[in-house]
Design an enzyme around this catalytic site. Sequence first.
Site, PDB file in Angstrom:
ATOM      1  CG  HIS A   1      -9.626  -2.926   8.851  1.00 57.23           C
ATOM      2  ND1 HIS A   1      -8.858  -3.645   9.822  1.00 57.23           N
ATOM      3  CD2 HIS A   1     -10.924  -3.808   8.597  1.00 57.23           C
ATOM      4  CE1 HIS A   1      -9.539  -4.621  10.291  1.00 57.23           C
ATOM      5  NE2 HIS A   1     -10.447  -4.854   9.658  1.00 57.23           N
TER       6      HIS A   1
ATOM      7  CG  ASN B   1      -2.362  -0.908   0.714  1.00 59.61           C
ATOM      8  OD1 ASN B   1      -3.087  -0.388   0.172  1.00 59.61           O
ATOM      9  ND2 ASN B   1      -2.241  -2.015   1.682  1.00 59.61           N
TER      10      ASN B   1
ATOM     11  CG  ASP C   1      -9.662  -1.755  12.867  1.00 56.08           C
ATOM     12  OD1 ASP C   1      -8.798  -1.071  12.225  1.00 56.08           O
ATOM     13  OD2 ASP C   1      -9.727  -2.795  13.136  1.00 56.08           O
TER      14      ASP C   1
ATOM     15  NE  ARG D   1       1.534  -0.255  23.386  1.00 50.07           N
ATOM     16  CZ  ARG D   1       1.477  -0.546  22.182  1.00 50.07           C
ATOM     17  NH1 ARG D   1       1.089  -0.019  21.156  1.00 50.07           N
ATOM     18  NH2 ARG D   1       1.712  -2.140  22.075  1.00 50.07           N
TER      19      ARG D   1
HETATM   20  C1  GRF Z   1      -3.066  -4.642   4.066  1.00 44.54           C
HETATM   21  O1  GRF Z   1      -3.954  -5.648   3.807  1.00 44.54           O
HETATM   22  C2  GRF Z   1      -3.952  -3.646   4.703  1.00 44.54           C
HETATM   23  O2  GRF Z   1      -5.130  -3.468   4.735  1.00 44.54           O
HETATM   24  C3  GRF Z   1      -3.723  -3.873   6.416  1.00 44.54           C
HETATM   25  O3  GRF Z   1      -2.385  -4.605   6.317  1.00 44.54           O
HETATM   26  C4  GRF Z   1      -2.097  -5.031   4.987  1.00 44.54           C
HETATM   27  C5  GRF Z   1      -0.871  -4.456   4.754  1.00 44.54           C
HETATM   28  O4  GRF Z   1      -0.130  -4.852   3.474  1.00 44.54           O
HETATM   29  N1  GRF Z   1      -3.787  -2.772   7.153  1.00 44.54           N
HETATM   30  P1  GRF Z   1       0.932  -4.037   2.695  1.00 44.54           P
HETATM   31  O5  GRF Z   1       2.081  -4.015   3.791  1.00 44.54           O
HETATM   32  O6  GRF Z   1       0.450  -2.688   2.596  1.00 44.54           O
HETATM   33  O7  GRF Z   1       1.223  -4.968   1.585  1.00 44.54           O
END
Ligand code: GRF
Length: 203
Positions: free
Chosen positions: A119, A25, A160, A75
Amino acid sequence: MAKGIEDCIWGEQQLGILISGRGSNMQALVNAADNGDIPSVAVVISNIPNAAGLVWAKANGVPTEVISPADYPDRTAHDEAMAAKLKGYYVTTVCLAGYMRIVGTPLLAAYPNRILNIHPSLLPKFGGPGMVGQRVHQAVLDAGETESGCTVHVVTDEVDGGPIVARQSVPVDTQDDMDSLAQRVLQVEHACYPQAVRLFCSK
Ligand code: GRF
């Protein structure tokens, strides 16, 4: 007078992307930024030193940083370091892209309503604490859903649960297993996330 984050206009905004792993992503967002579709990516930060996504980011000329929890007492201190680093790069909007940590108060306070997450389900279904990775897709299959998809939402203190910016659905096939469904959802994530960021940043 210095502008606050809320006063930034298109062209002055900058993205910071937080990752923990693969970073597909992140790649979609960097590519969209390179095309001028969304604000530029000032920095990619990982909490995991050897996250695969860092290699791609470096090879594509995006500044990278590692902020490992192991280097901080708790944290809160880690979240404060994240916020300080993002501010140091003049980031105005933060995009979580497979960032496998709960965002705590210091980071939320530094970027109120300016942190997005993607998500891999149609929220509010199949979200919340513990609903990560393949667990989400298995839950969708177990529930006999006929569609799934992805959601981009604003990050708040409810896991979420923040306001939804965009969703994109895909069909669930009767033949699907976790992996095939994950793959189909991931494909639409790569289109949905840049579109949602564009929408969110062009207000
Ligand atoms: C994705 O499926 C996203 O929705 C979730 O974690 C995954 C990350 O995948 N939050 P990438 O690291 O972006 O390939």
